[in-house]
Design a protein around this motif. Structure first.
Motif, PDB file in Angstrom:
ATOM      1  N   ASP A 238       0.830  -1.200   0.000  1.00 36.32           N
ATOM      2  CA  ASP A 238       0.000   0.000   0.000  1.00 36.32           C
ATOM      3  C   ASP A 238       0.869   1.256   0.000  1.00 36.32           C
ATOM      4  O   ASP A 238       0.608   2.203  -0.751  1.00 36.32           O
ATOM      5  CB  ASP A 238      -0.938  -0.005   1.207  1.00 36.32           C
TER       6      ASP A 238
ATOM      7  N   ARG B 247       3.954   1.553  -1.078  1.00 36.41           N
ATOM      8  CA  ARG B 247       4.614   1.683  -2.378  1.00 36.41           C
ATOM      9  C   ARG B 247       3.662   2.270  -3.411  1.00 36.41           C
ATOM     10  O   ARG B 247       4.045   3.128  -4.214  1.00 36.41           O
ATOM     11  CB  ARG B 247       5.110   0.321  -2.859  1.00 36.41           C
ATOM     12  N   LYS B 248       2.421   1.818  -3.379  1.00 33.08           N
ATOM     13  CA  LYS B 248       1.412   2.332  -4.305  1.00 33.08           C
ATOM     14  C   LYS B 248       1.187   3.817  -4.069  1.00 33.08           C
ATOM     15  O   LYS B 248       1.144   4.611  -5.007  1.00 33.08           O
ATOM     16  CB  LYS B 248       0.105   1.564  -4.117  1.00 33.08           C
ATOM     17  N   ARG B 249       1.085   4.211  -2.803  1.00 29.03           N
ATOM     18  CA  ARG B 249       0.893   5.629  -2.484  1.00 29.03           C
ATOM     19  C   ARG B 249       2.097   6.463  -2.900  1.00 29.03           C
ATOM     20  O   ARG B 249       1.945   7.586  -3.391  1.00 29.03           O
ATOM     21  CB  ARG B 249       0.648   5.805  -0.989  1.00 29.03           C
ATOM     22  N   LEU B 250       3.296   5.928  -2.711  1.00 19.57           N
ATOM     23  CA  LEU B 250       4.505   6.648  -3.112  1.00 19.57           C
ATOM     24  C   LEU B 250       4.535   6.830  -4.625  1.00 19.57           C
ATOM     25  O   LEU B 250       4.856   7.923  -5.118  1.00 19.57           O
ATOM     26  CB  LEU B 250       5.743   5.895  -2.633  1.00 19.57           C
ATOM     27  N   ASP B 251       4.194   5.784  -5.359  1.00 15.41           N
ATOM     28  CA  ASP B 251       4.136   5.891  -6.817  1.00 15.41           C
ATOM     29  C   ASP B 251       3.100   6.926  -7.243  1.00 15.41           C
ATOM     30  O   ASP B 251       3.349   7.729  -8.147  1.00 15.41           O
ATOM     31  CB  ASP B 251       3.812   4.535  -7.450  1.00 15.41           C
ATOM     32  N   GLN B 252       1.938   6.921  -6.602  1.00 11.73           N
ATOM     33  CA  GLN B 252       0.896   7.891  -6.939  1.00 11.73           C
ATOM     34  C   GLN B 252       1.354   9.312  -6.627  1.00 11.73           C
ATOM     35  O   GLN B 252       1.104  10.235  -7.399  1.00 11.73           O
ATOM     36  CB  GLN B 252      -0.397   7.575  -6.181  1.00 11.73           C
TER      37      GLN B 252
ATOM     38  N   GLU C 249       4.436  10.399  -6.586  1.00 12.82           N
ATOM     39  CA  GLU C 249       5.453  10.752  -7.571  1.00 12.82           C
ATOM     40  C   GLU C 249       4.793  11.136  -8.900  1.00 12.82           C
ATOM     41  O   GLU C 249       5.177  12.119  -9.535  1.00 12.82           O
ATOM     42  CB  GLU C 249       6.426   9.589  -7.775  1.00 12.82           C
ATOM     43  N   GLU C 250       3.784  10.368  -9.302  1.00 10.31           N
ATOM     44  CA  GLU C 250       3.061  10.692 -10.528  1.00 10.31           C
ATOM     45  C   GLU C 250       2.365  12.049 -10.408  1.00 10.31           C
ATOM     46  O   GLU C 250       2.388  12.849 -11.354  1.00 10.31           O
ATOM     47  CB  GLU C 250       2.038   9.601 -10.843  1.00 10.31           C
ATOM     48  N   GLU C 251       1.773  12.312  -9.258  1.00 11.25           N
ATOM     49  CA  GLU C 251       1.097  13.592  -9.030  1.00 11.25           C
ATOM     50  C   GLU C 251       2.100  14.743  -9.065  1.00 11.25           C
ATOM     51  O   GLU C 251       1.834  15.791  -9.654  1.00 11.25           O
ATOM     52  CB  GLU C 251       0.359  13.560  -7.691  1.00 11.25           C
ATOM     53  N   LYS C 252       3.255  14.544  -8.450  1.00 10.66           N
ATOM     54  CA  LYS C 252       4.292  15.578  -8.455  1.00 10.66           C
ATOM     55  C   LYS C 252       4.737  15.872  -9.880  1.00 10.66           C
ATOM     56  O   LYS C 252       4.846  17.038 -10.273  1.00 10.66           O
ATOM     57  CB  LYS C 252       5.483  15.131  -7.605  1.00 10.66           C
TER      58      LYS C 252
END
Length: 82
Positions: free
Chosen positions: A42, A44-49, A51-54
């Protein structure tokens, strides 16, 4: 039953209780490991999201910035200012 047989029977019961307790502990530990793995996935998924948002919110780089970002300066260039 003789005293030795009673003692053996008692020790076998104790051993079985220990085995059952160990199995319970093993299952509890496995459940905890599963929970932690779920939490890691979870996060890792939030971190990826994030990063994508940034990346989505950052302005697109111009050509000079793009080249600098894609090719970091080496140590010698940083030391000599070149």
């Amino acid at each position: 039953m003789s005293e030795a047989e009673l003692r053996v029977k008692h020790l076998e019961e104790l051993l079985e209780a220990e085995r059952a307790g160990r199995e319970d502990l093993k299952q509890a530990l496995q459940a905890r490991v599963d929970d932690l793995q779920t939490t890691i996935l979870d996060l890792r998924k939030r971190l990826d999201q994030a990063e994508e948002e940034k990346m989505r919110l950052l302005p697109p780089p111009n050509d000079g910035e793009r080249e600098t970002r894609s090719r970091p300066r080496g140590l010698w260039a940083r030391l000599t200012g070149g």
